[in-house]
Design a protein around this motif. Structure first.
Motif, mmCIF file in Angstrom:
data_model
loop_
_atom_site.group_PDB
_atom_site.id
_atom_site.type_symbol
_atom_site.label_atom_id
_atom_site.label_comp_id
_atom_site.label_asym_id
_atom_site.label_seq_id
_atom_site.Cartn_x
_atom_site.Cartn_y
_atom_site.Cartn_z
ATOM 1 N N SER A 298 0.843 -1.184 0.000
ATOM 2 C CA SER A 298 0.000 0.000 0.000
ATOM 3 C C SER A 298 0.883 1.240 0.000
ATOM 4 O O SER A 298 2.117 1.145 0.079
ATOM 5 C CB SER A 298 -0.937 0.001 1.219
ATOM 6 O OG SER A 298 -0.180 0.014 2.423
ATOM 7 N N THR A 299 0.255 2.400 -0.094
ATOM 8 C CA THR A 299 0.970 3.669 -0.053
ATOM 9 C C THR A 299 0.379 4.554 1.031
ATOM 10 O O THR A 299 -0.811 4.475 1.341
ATOM 11 C CB THR A 299 0.883 4.397 -1.401
ATOM 12 O OG1 THR A 299 -0.490 4.653 -1.720
ATOM 13 C CG2 THR A 299 1.506 3.579 -2.510
ATOM 14 N N ASP A 300 1.247 5.408 1.579
ATOM 15 C CA ASP A 300 0.796 6.336 2.608
ATOM 16 C C ASP A 300 1.769 7.511 2.666
ATOM 17 O O ASP A 300 2.959 7.318 2.941
ATOM 18 C CB ASP A 300 0.713 5.638 3.971
ATOM 19 C CG ASP A 300 0.198 6.565 5.067
ATOM 20 O OD1 ASP A 300 -0.570 7.498 4.746
ATOM 21 O OD2 ASP A 300 0.578 6.373 6.242
ATOM 22 N N ALA A 301 1.261 8.703 2.400
ATOM 23 C CA ALA A 301 2.054 9.936 2.493
ATOM 24 C C ALA A 301 3.343 9.861 1.683
ATOM 25 O O ALA A 301 4.418 10.251 2.149
ATOM 26 C CB ALA A 301 2.366 10.242 3.954
ATOM 27 N N LEU A 305 4.451 0.959 1.594
ATOM 28 C CA LEU A 305 4.360 0.113 2.793
ATOM 29 C C LEU A 305 4.141 -1.332 2.365
ATOM 30 O O LEU A 305 3.202 -1.638 1.630
ATOM 31 C CB LEU A 305 3.204 0.568 3.684
ATOM 32 C CG LEU A 305 3.269 2.002 4.229
ATOM 33 C CD1 LEU A 305 2.018 2.318 5.040
ATOM 34 C CD2 LEU A 305 4.518 2.199 5.074
ATOM 35 N N THR A 307 3.512 -4.929 4.153
ATOM 36 C CA THR A 307 3.124 -5.423 5.469
ATOM 37 C C THR A 307 2.888 -6.917 5.419
ATOM 38 O O THR A 307 2.216 -7.423 4.506
ATOM 39 C CB THR A 307 1.839 -4.719 5.959
ATOM 40 O OG1 THR A 307 2.044 -3.305 5.920
ATOM 41 C CG2 THR A 307 1.511 -5.130 7.381
ATOM 42 N N ARG A 358 6.493 -4.558 9.111
ATOM 43 C CA ARG A 358 6.178 -3.511 8.140
ATOM 44 C C ARG A 358 7.466 -2.921 7.553
ATOM 45 O O ARG A 358 8.334 -2.453 8.294
ATOM 46 C CB ARG A 358 5.346 -2.407 8.787
ATOM 47 C CG ARG A 358 4.979 -1.268 7.827
ATOM 48 C CD ARG A 358 3.997 -0.288 8.433
ATOM 49 N NE ARG A 358 2.650 -0.864 8.512
ATOM 50 C CZ ARG A 358 2.080 -1.275 9.634
ATOM 51 N NH1 ARG A 358 2.734 -1.161 10.789
ATOM 52 N NH2 ARG A 358 0.872 -1.777 9.629
ATOM 53 N N THR A 360 9.001 0.044 5.142
ATOM 54 C CA THR A 360 8.714 1.368 4.607
ATOM 55 C C THR A 360 9.801 1.741 3.611
ATOM 56 O O THR A 360 10.983 1.754 3.965
ATOM 57 C CB THR A 360 8.653 2.423 5.727
ATOM 58 O OG1 THR A 360 7.673 2.032 6.695
ATOM 59 C CG2 THR A 360 8.290 3.787 5.165
ATOM 60 N N THR A 368 0.266 6.740 -7.278
ATOM 61 C CA THR A 368 -0.808 7.175 -6.399
ATOM 62 C C THR A 368 -1.508 5.948 -5.839
ATOM 63 O O THR A 368 -1.636 4.920 -6.505
ATOM 64 C CB THR A 368 -1.832 8.019 -7.151
ATOM 65 O OG1 THR A 368 -2.318 7.283 -8.287
ATOM 66 C CG2 THR A 368 -1.204 9.329 -7.625
ATOM 67 N N PRO A 369 -1.984 6.006 -4.591
ATOM 68 C CA PRO A 369 -2.639 4.856 -3.985
ATOM 69 C C PRO A 369 -3.965 4.532 -4.662
ATOM 70 O O PRO A 369 -4.689 5.428 -5.083
ATOM 71 C CB PRO A 369 -2.839 5.295 -2.533
ATOM 72 C CG PRO A 369 -2.786 6.778 -2.570
ATOM 73 C CD PRO A 369 -1.893 7.157 -3.690
ATOM 74 N N THR A 372 -7.065 -1.846 -3.191
ATOM 75 C CA THR A 372 -6.298 -3.089 -3.205
ATOM 76 C C THR A 372 -6.995 -4.157 -4.022
ATOM 77 O O THR A 372 -8.215 -4.283 -4.004
ATOM 78 C CB THR A 372 -6.112 -3.585 -1.756
ATOM 79 O OG1 THR A 372 -5.435 -2.585 -1.035
ATOM 80 C CG2 THR A 372 -5.353 -4.875 -1.712
#
Length: 376
Positions: A298-301, A305, A307, A358, A360, A368-369, A372
Motif C-alpha cells: 500500500s501507499t501512505d504519504a 508500505l 506489510t 512492516r 517502509t 498514487t494509492p 487493493t
C-alpha cells in the motif's frame, strides 16, 4: 555487439585527441591576454593605446600558449604531470620565441613598426621579457592547478565507482547469505514431507513437487537480480505460500493484496520472503490450529508500505525470544545501504493475536494509492 560498440567508440576516441584539451584552455589564455593588456595600459605604461596593447598581448600570448601547451601535450599527453626541468626549459625557450614572433605578427596586423629586439634598450628588452615570463608563469601555474584539480576529480570519480561496485557486491553477498539462511530449513522440511506423501498420497505429493519446482524457479531468478518488481515479489510469495499450504493443509490460510498501480514498482529482491518465513516458522507452525497470513502493499504519504501480518502465537509467546528475527538485521542493512534513513523495518504486535512486520520504502512521486486487489 562488442564489435559494434568498439567501432562506434573509435571515432569519439580519435576526436578526443590530447590536443582537444587546448580548445577549452584557449579561453583562459585569451582572458589572460586581456588582463595583460590592461596591466600594460593602466599600470606599466599609463597613457598608451589599449587597442594596440591588446593586439600585441593577443599575438604574443597566443603564440606562447600554443608553443608551451602544444609541447606539453606532445611530450606528456593529457592528464600527465610534466617533468619539472624539461618543462622549465620549454618555457624559457618559448617565451623569447613568442615575444619575437608575436611582435612580428603585431607589426604585420597593425602596420606599426616596432622593430626587433635589437632596436630595444637593454632595460626595455629585459623588462619586456620579464613581464612576458611572469605572465607565462602565472598562466602555467593556473593551468597546472586546473589540471591537478581535474586529475583529482577523475580519481575521486573512479574511487566512487569502485566503492559503488564493492557496495553492489556486498549487497549480492548479503542476498546470498539471506537465501542460505532461509532455504535449508524450508527445503529439508518440504523434502521430508514429500517423502512421506509419496507412499500414501501420490497426488498430493505431485502437487507439492510442482509447487516446489515453481518456487525454486522463482527464487533463483529473484536472487540473481539486483532489483525486482512487486509483481515478481508477490508471485514468489504466491509460490512459497502455496508450497507451505500443501505442507500445513488447512492450518495455513493466506491473502496477497497488491494494487495494480504498484505491480511494476522496483524493490530489492527477497524482502518479503524472510518476513513470511518468520510468520510461519515462529507464529503459525507452532500453533495447533495454525492461522492466517496477510501480505499487503500500500501507499501512505508518499511512501511504499509492505506489510506481513499473522494471527499466530505473537511476539510475547514463550520461546519467541530466539530465532524470531531471521533475516531482520540483513534486511535492515540492505535497506539502509540502498535508501539510507528513508527506508525502515519494524516488527510490532498484531491485535488481537500474532505479529506485524512492516517495510517502509521511498515511493516514486508518480505513483498514487488505489484500491487493493486480491491475488489469492
Amino acid at each position: 555487439m562488442k564489435t559494434d560498440a568498439t567501432s562506434a567508440a573509435a571515432p569519439a576516441a580519435k576526436a578526443r585527441s590530447p590536443y582537444y584539451r587546448m580548445l577549452p584552455d584557449a579561453r583562459y589564455a585569451l582572458a589572460l591576454n586581456v588582463i595583460c593588456a590592461l596591466v600594460i595600459t593602466f599600470i606599466l605604461n599609463p597613457g598608451s593605446h589599449f587597442g594596440q596593447n591588446l593586439i600585441a598581448s593577443m599575438c604574443i600570448g597566443t603564440i606562447a600558449f600554443l608553443l608551451i601547451d602544444g609541447m606539453r601535450l606532445t611530450l606528456w599527453g593529457e592528464g600527465q604531470r610534466p617533468k619539472f626541468l624539461p618543462f622549465m626549459l620549454i618555457i624559457l625557450i618559448s617565451v623569447p620565441v613568442a615575444q619575437m614572433l608575436g611582435l612580428t605578427l603585431f607589426s604585420w596586423l597593425t602596420g606599426v613598426d616596432v622593430g626587433g629586439f635589437e632596436s630595444l634598450l637593454p632595460t626595455q628588452m629585459i623588462s619586456t621579457l620579464v613581464f612576458t615570463l611572469l605572465a607565462t608563469g602565472g598562466a602555467v601555474l593556473f593551468f597546472s592547478s586546473r589540471e591537478k584539480i581535474a586529475r583529482l576529480q577523475m580519481e575521486a570519480a573512479q574511487e566512487k565507482a569502485r566503492a559503488e561496485s564493492v557496495a553492489r557486491q556486498a549487497m549480492q553477498a548479503q542476498l546470498q547469505l539471506l537465501q542460505a539462511q532461509i532455504e535449508p530449513h524450508m527445503l529439508f522440511n518440504t523434502l521430508a514431507n514429500l517423502q512421506g506423501l509419496i507412499s500414501f498420497d501420490p497426488e498430493r505429493a505431485q502437487l507439492l513437487l510442482d509447487q516446489l519446482i515453481q518456487y525454486l524457479r522463482a527464487t533463483l531468478s529473484s536472487s540473481r537480480a539486483g532489483a525486482t518488481t512487486l509483481e515478481q515479489e508477490f508471485s514468489l510469495m504466491q509460490a512459497y505460500l502455496g508450497l507451505m499450504s500443501i505442507r500445513m493443509g488447512a492450518r495455513l490460510r493466506f491473502t496477497l493484496d497488491l494494487p495494480d498501480t504498484l505491480r511494476q514498482i522496483k524493490v530489492p529482491p527477497m524482502l518479503l520472503q524472510p518476513l513470511v518465513e518468520n510468520a510461519i516458522q515462529h507464529g503459525l507452525e507452532p500453533k495447533i490450529e495454525g492461522g492466517h497470513i496477510h501480505v499487503q502493499a500500500s501507499t501512505d504519504a508518499g511512501v511504499l508500505l509492505l506489510t506481513v501480518s499473522d494471527d499466530g502465537l505473537g511476539l510475547d509467546h514463550p520461546g519467541q525470544t530466539k530465532g524470531t528475527h531471521l533475516g531482520m538485521a540483513n534486511i535492515r542493512e540492505r535497506l539502509h545501504g540502498m535508501h539510507g534513513d528513508a527506508a525502515s523495518l519494524s516488527l510490532t504486535a498484531n491485535h488481537p493475536a500474532g505479529a506485524t512486520a512492516r517495510l517502509t520504502l521511498p515511493l516514486p512521486p508518480t505513483i498514487t494509492p488505489t484500491i487493493t486487489s486480491h491475488l489469492a
